[in-house]
Design a protein around this motif. Structure first.
Motif, mmCIF file in Angstrom:
data_model
loop_
_atom_site.group_PDB
_atom_site.id
_atom_site.type_symbol
_atom_site.label_atom_id
_atom_site.label_comp_id
_atom_site.label_asym_id
_atom_site.label_seq_id
_atom_site.Cartn_x
_atom_site.Cartn_y
_atom_site.Cartn_z
ATOM 1 N N LYS A 198 0.825 -1.206 0.000
ATOM 2 C CA LYS A 198 0.000 0.000 0.000
ATOM 3 C C LYS A 198 0.863 1.261 0.000
ATOM 4 C CE LYS A 198 -2.663 -1.332 3.507
ATOM 5 N NZ LYS A 198 -3.765 -1.306 4.509
ATOM 6 N N GLU A 199 1.966 1.231 0.713
ATOM 7 C CA GLU A 199 2.856 2.391 0.740
ATOM 8 C C GLU A 199 3.582 2.562 -0.589
ATOM 9 O OE1 GLU A 199 6.715 4.069 3.272
ATOM 10 O OE2 GLU A 199 5.698 2.232 3.885
ATOM 11 N N GLY A 201 -1.254 4.383 -6.454
ATOM 12 C CA GLY A 201 -2.702 4.290 -6.337
ATOM 13 C C GLY A 201 -3.127 2.884 -5.957
ATOM 14 N N THR A 238 -11.850 4.829 -5.685
ATOM 15 C CA THR A 238 -10.551 5.510 -5.742
ATOM 16 C C THR A 238 -10.110 6.097 -4.415
ATOM 17 O OG1 THR A 238 -11.548 7.633 -6.357
ATOM 18 C CG2 THR A 238 -11.029 6.105 -8.146
ATOM 19 N N GLU A 239 -11.030 6.152 -3.440
ATOM 20 C CA GLU A 239 -10.718 6.754 -2.144
ATOM 21 C C GLU A 239 -11.154 5.833 -1.016
ATOM 22 O OE1 GLU A 239 -11.326 11.463 -2.807
ATOM 23 O OE2 GLU A 239 -13.116 10.242 -3.165
ATOM 24 N N HIS A 240 -10.516 5.985 0.124
ATOM 25 C CA HIS A 240 -10.838 5.150 1.283
ATOM 26 C C HIS A 240 -12.288 5.355 1.707
ATOM 27 C CE1 HIS A 240 -9.902 2.875 4.953
ATOM 28 N NE2 HIS A 240 -10.728 3.712 5.553
ATOM 29 N N ASP A 287 -10.292 -0.353 1.499
ATOM 30 C CA ASP A 287 -9.061 0.421 1.408
ATOM 31 C C ASP A 287 -8.915 0.942 -0.018
ATOM 32 O OD1 ASP A 287 -8.213 0.127 4.011
ATOM 33 O OD2 ASP A 287 -7.016 -1.657 3.606
ATOM 34 N N ALA A 288 -8.593 2.192 -0.177
ATOM 35 C CA ALA A 288 -8.322 2.764 -1.496
ATOM 36 C C ALA A 288 -7.629 4.105 -1.302
ATOM 37 C CB ALA A 288 -9.595 2.929 -2.314
ATOM 38 N N LYS A 289 -6.813 4.491 -2.282
ATOM 39 C CA LYS A 289 -6.127 5.777 -2.237
ATOM 40 C C LYS A 289 -5.563 6.039 -3.627
ATOM 41 C CE LYS A 289 -1.344 4.463 -1.747
ATOM 42 N NZ LYS A 289 -0.031 4.828 -1.209
ATOM 43 N N ASN A 290 -5.195 7.278 -3.908
ATOM 44 C CA ASN A 290 -4.433 7.556 -5.121
ATOM 45 C C ASN A 290 -3.812 8.933 -5.030
ATOM 46 O OD1 ASN A 290 -5.953 9.554 -7.247
ATOM 47 N ND2 ASN A 290 -7.463 8.471 -5.979
ATOM 48 N N ARG A 291 -2.721 9.102 -5.748
ATOM 49 C CA ARG A 291 -2.023 10.385 -5.816
ATOM 50 C C ARG A 291 -2.257 11.055 -7.166
ATOM 51 N NH1 ARG A 291 2.927 6.967 -3.887
ATOM 52 N NH2 ARG A 291 2.684 6.989 -1.623
ATOM 53 N N SER A 309 -11.182 10.846 -7.875
ATOM 54 C CA SER A 309 -12.054 10.898 -6.702
ATOM 55 C C SER A 309 -13.358 10.176 -6.974
ATOM 56 C CB SER A 309 -12.346 12.353 -6.304
ATOM 57 O OG SER A 309 -13.033 13.025 -7.348
#
Length: 334
Positions: free
Chosen positions: A170-171, A175, A205-207, A212-216, A220
């Motif tokens: 995840k780190e 994304g 795309t988001e937590h 669990d989800a994330k992106n740089r 959204s």
């Protein structure tokens, strides 16, 4: 000391995870000129190029070979990373003559596993730096979570990894996107809800509370599961731009254009209409002022596709769509 500014246009590294059969590999096959490292044999029905490997050692050497010579490929796809973790575990057990990862002693085997897997992730970063997108596919698992201040538990989707490897992945990723079937809750006359839909596949795309989800990348909300949703993040244009000489700063540096959110919101609304049996004419009548308590959002000759982007985004949210659907349903009864 060299100082630069602005956003860097470069190849990306991402993780796509979800349950079996949701369409992860088919989605990945739409990325620019991909080569699959199919560790579980799940791409047999896809017409794709594959890097054949059968051991952890071969995984590492293949990544090294592609970093030195991409051979014209633009996207590297590992399918799946949880199978890679199994192969890594098997390699460590063979190396240290253990029958299982638990035989190393309390926590020691998982520490070795995390160290070895982290080294593989570093090689994938080198592959990214050589000019290829890196896409890691993984399965999901459901974990029961309980908040100390609340009563009861809830289900949470997360990566199907061991507890030491999951945080590393995840780190590492730019994304982490969760794939699932979108379900709507439709209330009946008695106020009870039932799940409808379950056919549209989407990207989270988001937590959220359930995944669990994330992106740089600036993505959204919930997007359709299509390459168009991430084309300006993982497209060939990004790769070509990343290889431009630093002498042309205007091409090397600048903003990465993210996928058109308006098109994604329109797609979500059209799916919601299908599942809730709201017709385009009914929705357009609502938007033109068929709501004494609301505003007139579009002109007489316009439709929902002409909505202002901010209004469109709000309507695409599930809770707001429920209000629109409830109003239209009530109007039908008059």
């Amino acid at each position: 000391m060299r100082i630069s500014s602005g956003k860097i246009t470069r190849p990306q590294k991402g993780v796509i995870y979800g349950c079996e059969g949701v369409g992860k590999s088919t989605f990945a096959s739409k990325f620019p000129n991909p080569i699959f490292m199919d560790l579980e044999g799940g791409t047999a029905q896809l017409d794709v190029k594959r890097a054949e490997v059968s051991s952890w050692e071969e995984i590492l050497t293949t990544i090294d070979e592609l970093a030195k010579d991409p051979q014209g490929f633009e996207t590297f796809v590992m399918y799946t990373a949880d199978w890679a973790e199994r192969m890594c575990s098997a390699y460590l057990c063979k190396k240290y003559k253990k029958t299982g990862i638990e035989d190393f002693g309390y926590g020691k085997g998982y520490a070795y596993l995390a160290e070895e897997f982290a080294a593989m992730l570093s090689k994938l970063t080198e592959l990214q730096n050589s000019g290829m997108h890196v896409l890691v596919l993984a399965h999901s698992t459901i974990r029961k979570l309980e908040l100390p201040e609340e009563n009861g538990t809830y289900d949470h989707y997360e990566l199907k990894y061991s507890k030491t490897v999951s945080p590393l992945v995840k780190e590492w990723a730019d994304g982490l996107l969760f794939v699932n079937y979108r379900t709507f809750i439709q209330a009946n006359a008695n106020g009870k809800g039932k799940a409808v839909g379950g056919k549209e596949r989407v990207l989270y795309t988001e937590h959220t509370a359930f995944c669990d989800a994330k992106n740089r990348w600036g993505l959204s909300g919930v997007l359709p599961l299509s390459f168009e949703s991430v084309a300006n993040v993982f497209g060939s244009k990004v790769l070509k731009t990343s290889k431009v000489s630093n002498e042309d700063e205007s091409q090397t540096w600048g903003n990465v254009e993210i996928t058109d959110p308006q098109k994604a919101d329109i797609a979500l609304i059209e799916t919601a209409m299908e599942f809730s049996s709201v017709s385009p004419d009914e929705l357009n009548a609502y938007l033109r002022g068929d709501n004494p308590k609301g505003k007139k959002f579009v002109a007489e000759n316009e439709t929902y596709k002409d909505l202002d982007g901010a209004i469109l985004a709000k309507m695409a949210e599930e809770k707001n769509w429920d209000k629109v659907e409830a109003y239209i349903s009530a109007r039908r009864g008059k």
